[in-house]
Write an enzyme that holds these catalytic residues in place. Sequence first.
Site, PDB file in Angstrom:
ATOM      1  CG  HIS A 137       2.289 -15.888  -2.867  1.00  0.00           C
ATOM      2  ND1 HIS A 137       3.119 -15.964  -1.763  1.00  0.00           N
ATOM      3  CD2 HIS A 137       1.061 -15.640  -2.382  1.00  0.00           C
ATOM      4  CE1 HIS A 137       2.410 -15.785  -0.665  1.00  0.00           C
ATOM      5  NE2 HIS A 137       1.142 -15.572  -1.002  1.00  0.00           N
ATOM      6  CG  LEU A 138       3.692 -11.282  -8.224  1.00  0.00           C
ATOM      7  CD1 LEU A 138       4.076 -10.823  -9.638  1.00  0.00           C
ATOM      8  CD2 LEU A 138       3.687 -10.102  -7.279  1.00  0.00           C
TER       9      LEU A 138
END
Length: 178
Positions: A137-138
Site C-alpha cells: 500500500h502506498l
Amino acid sequence: MSLEHLWAGWRNAYVTGAADGSPADRADPEADRGPDRCVFCRIAASGPPSAATGVLWVGRTALVVLNAYPYTSGHLMAIPLRHVGSLGDLSEEEAAELWAAARLGVAAQEAAYGPEGINIGANLGEAAGAGIPRHLHLHAVPRWKGDTNFMTAVADTRVLPETLGSSWERLTAAWPPG
Ligand SMILES: [Zn+2]
C-alpha cells in the site's frame, strides 16, 4: 517529528486501533494472515466507492481508500486489488495503475485541501513499519508547515478536525475527472 517516526506511526495507529476495539474490518491485528483475513483484500472486495468503506476510486487492478487512522485529514492509500506484498510481485499493469491511482489521490488532496506538502511512500516489510506488510500500500499524507509541532499534543482537535466521512466527501468532490 522525524520522517521515520511518522512512518512508524502508521503501523502504531493500526495496532492501537485494534487494541481499542475498533471494527475488525478496519484494524485487525490478525489481518495479515493471507487473503481471507487481510483487511485490504476485504476492502478490495467491497465493491464500488462509498463513504461507508472509505473507498474513493476503484480501477481495474488498484483502488484508493482513506486511511482509517489518518495522520492528517485526507490521508489516503493506493493499494493493488491483488494480495501482493512487494513491488516486484506487481505486474506491469498493476504497477502502472497503482502509481496512476496514487497520482489521482494526490491531485484530489491538492484540490480538496491545498496542503503545503504531501508525503507519499510505502513501508515495505514489517521492519520498515508496515502494518499490513503482505499487502502492498502506498500512503499519501497531506502536510502543513508546523503540523508536526502540535500533532502529538492536540492531535484530536487540530490535526484531524473532520470525520472520515467528511474527508471522503471532500476528496470525492475534488476527484479528477475520468
Ligand atoms: Zn490482501
